[in-house]
Design a protein around this motif. Sequence first.
Motif, PDB file in Angstrom:
ATOM      1  N   PHE A  74      29.588  31.903 168.048  1.00 37.84           N
ATOM      2  CA  PHE A  74      30.665  30.959 168.313  1.00 37.84           C
ATOM      3  C   PHE A  74      30.949  30.058 167.111  1.00 37.84           C
ATOM      4  CE2 PHE A  74      29.215  31.034 173.003  1.00 37.84           C
ATOM      5  CZ  PHE A  74      30.048  32.097 173.272  1.00 37.84           C
ATOM      6  N   GLU A  75      29.880  29.583 166.479  1.00 33.49           N
ATOM      7  CA  GLU A  75      30.020  28.545 165.457  1.00 33.49           C
ATOM      8  C   GLU A  75      30.181  29.089 164.042  1.00 33.49           C
ATOM      9  OE1 GLU A  75      26.590  26.109 166.034  1.00 33.49           O
ATOM     10  OE2 GLU A  75      27.337  25.249 167.923  1.00 33.49           O
ATOM     11  N   HIS A  76      29.711  30.316 163.799  1.00 33.59           N
ATOM     12  CA  HIS A  76      29.776  30.874 162.447  1.00 33.59           C
ATOM     13  C   HIS A  76      30.322  32.305 162.473  1.00 33.59           C
ATOM     14  CE1 HIS A  76      27.393  27.436 161.110  1.00 33.59           C
ATOM     15  NE2 HIS A  76      26.536  27.696 162.087  1.00 33.59           N
ATOM     16  N   PRO A  77      31.472  32.533 163.062  1.00 33.91           N
ATOM     17  CA  PRO A  77      31.972  33.905 163.180  1.00 33.91           C
ATOM     18  C   PRO A  77      32.242  34.571 161.833  1.00 33.91           C
ATOM     19  CG  PRO A  77      33.692  32.330 163.750  1.00 33.91           C
ATOM     20  CD  PRO A  77      32.411  31.565 163.654  1.00 33.91           C
ATOM     21  N   LEU A  78      32.683  33.798 160.840  1.00 33.09           N
ATOM     22  CA  LEU A  78      32.991  34.404 159.544  1.00 33.09           C
ATOM     23  C   LEU A  78      31.725  34.910 158.864  1.00 33.09           C
ATOM     24  CD1 LEU A  78      35.697  31.977 158.073  1.00 33.09           C
ATOM     25  CD2 LEU A  78      36.001  34.062 159.433  1.00 33.09           C
ATOM     26  N   ARG A  79      30.645  34.162 158.961  1.00 35.22           N
ATOM     27  CA  ARG A  79      29.389  34.605 158.351  1.00 35.22           C
ATOM     28  C   ARG A  79      28.874  35.861 159.054  1.00 35.22           C
ATOM     29  NH1 ARG A  79      25.552  29.563 158.138  1.00 35.22           N
ATOM     30  NH2 ARG A  79      24.529  30.728 156.493  1.00 35.22           N
ATOM     31  N   SER A  80      29.014  35.898 160.370  1.00 32.61           N
ATOM     32  CA  SER A  80      28.612  37.091 161.114  1.00 32.61           C
ATOM     33  C   SER A  80      29.429  38.300 160.682  1.00 32.61           C
ATOM     34  CB  SER A  80      28.792  36.850 162.619  1.00 32.61           C
ATOM     35  OG  SER A  80      27.859  35.902 163.098  1.00 32.61           O
ATOM     36  N   ARG A  81      30.723  38.090 160.441  1.00 33.34           N
ATOM     37  CA  ARG A  81      31.588  39.210 160.057  1.00 33.34           C
ATOM     38  C   ARG A  81      31.264  39.709 158.655  1.00 33.34           C
ATOM     39  NH1 ARG A  81      37.011  36.195 162.220  1.00 33.34           N
ATOM     40  NH2 ARG A  81      36.255  35.900 164.349  1.00 33.34           N
ATOM     41  N   ILE A  82      30.886  38.812 157.768  1.00 37.60           N
ATOM     42  CA  ILE A  82      30.473  39.232 156.424  1.00 37.60           C
ATOM     43  C   ILE A  82      29.265  40.156 156.523  1.00 37.60           C
ATOM     44  CG2 ILE A  82      29.454  38.437 154.249  1.00 37.60           C
ATOM     45  CD1 ILE A  82      31.203  35.903 154.530  1.00 37.60           C
ATOM     46  N   PHE A  83      28.298  39.773 157.348  1.00 38.48           N
ATOM     47  CA  PHE A  83      27.099  40.596 157.535  1.00 38.48           C
ATOM     48  C   PHE A  83      27.463  41.962 158.104  1.00 38.48           C
ATOM     49  CE2 PHE A  83      23.531  42.142 160.045  1.00 38.48           C
ATOM     50  CZ  PHE A  83      22.471  41.987 159.170  1.00 38.48           C
ATOM     51  N   THR A  84      28.315  41.977 159.128  1.00 34.81           N
ATOM     52  CA  THR A  84      28.730  43.234 159.747  1.00 34.81           C
ATOM     53  C   THR A  84      29.450  44.132 158.742  1.00 34.81           C
ATOM     54  OG1 THR A  84      28.914  42.223 161.938  1.00 34.81           O
ATOM     55  CG2 THR A  84      30.136  44.270 161.570  1.00 34.81           C
TER      56      THR A  84
END
Length: 221
Positions: A115-125
Amino acid sequence: MRSDAVPEEVDAAEAPATRGRSRKYTQVLGLINQAAIEVFASEGLAGASTQAIADKAGLSKAQLHYYIDSKEALYRQVLQDILTDWIVVFGFSDEAFGPRKVLGDLIQRKMMFSFEHPLRSRIFTAEMMRGAPVINSMMDTSKQRTDQAAAVIQNWMNQGLMDTADPMLVLFHIWAVTQFYADHATQAAYYRSAAQQGDDKDRRYLIEQVTEFLLKGAGVK
């Protein structure tokens, strides 16, 4: 990123001014880091440019290169920061608390990160979907922690506290469901009709629903 440590030989009269510069330096690094996250999340490493990162951070390209060595080095730092966060997010509590408490806390932390860091999660993905060319050499600690978590889950299964399954796949399934709310947040918002999507009440609702679904699927007693 470059260091801005205060030399030991700086006298007391100069130290406050140096500390002021150090605070400003840290603030600028924070702006660069956030700008890099936004650009890497939308463009990937190949499509990102230092000019785009500089523009997003409100700096000239020359100013940006005072703080970073290269786009690639900045990307590696962003990935390292994400991995460090993953270690905290996926850290297990005392095994004695049992799977409902420990896995429930894990799911909640991972959902909140989505919820709070979606962009960082997407970079990892995105990095993983490219075959992890950069992050692969940085994942030893993460792999060790994941193996330890799988061993704890296996112990719970051996004690009859969970249904028997492949413990590593249990972790993968938790990852897959919780990561959906970062990678596909737009899709989730489009199809859901909640009037207050994204507020604290809605987040709690999603966490409760996902937690119950995953624990039931894992056969947690």
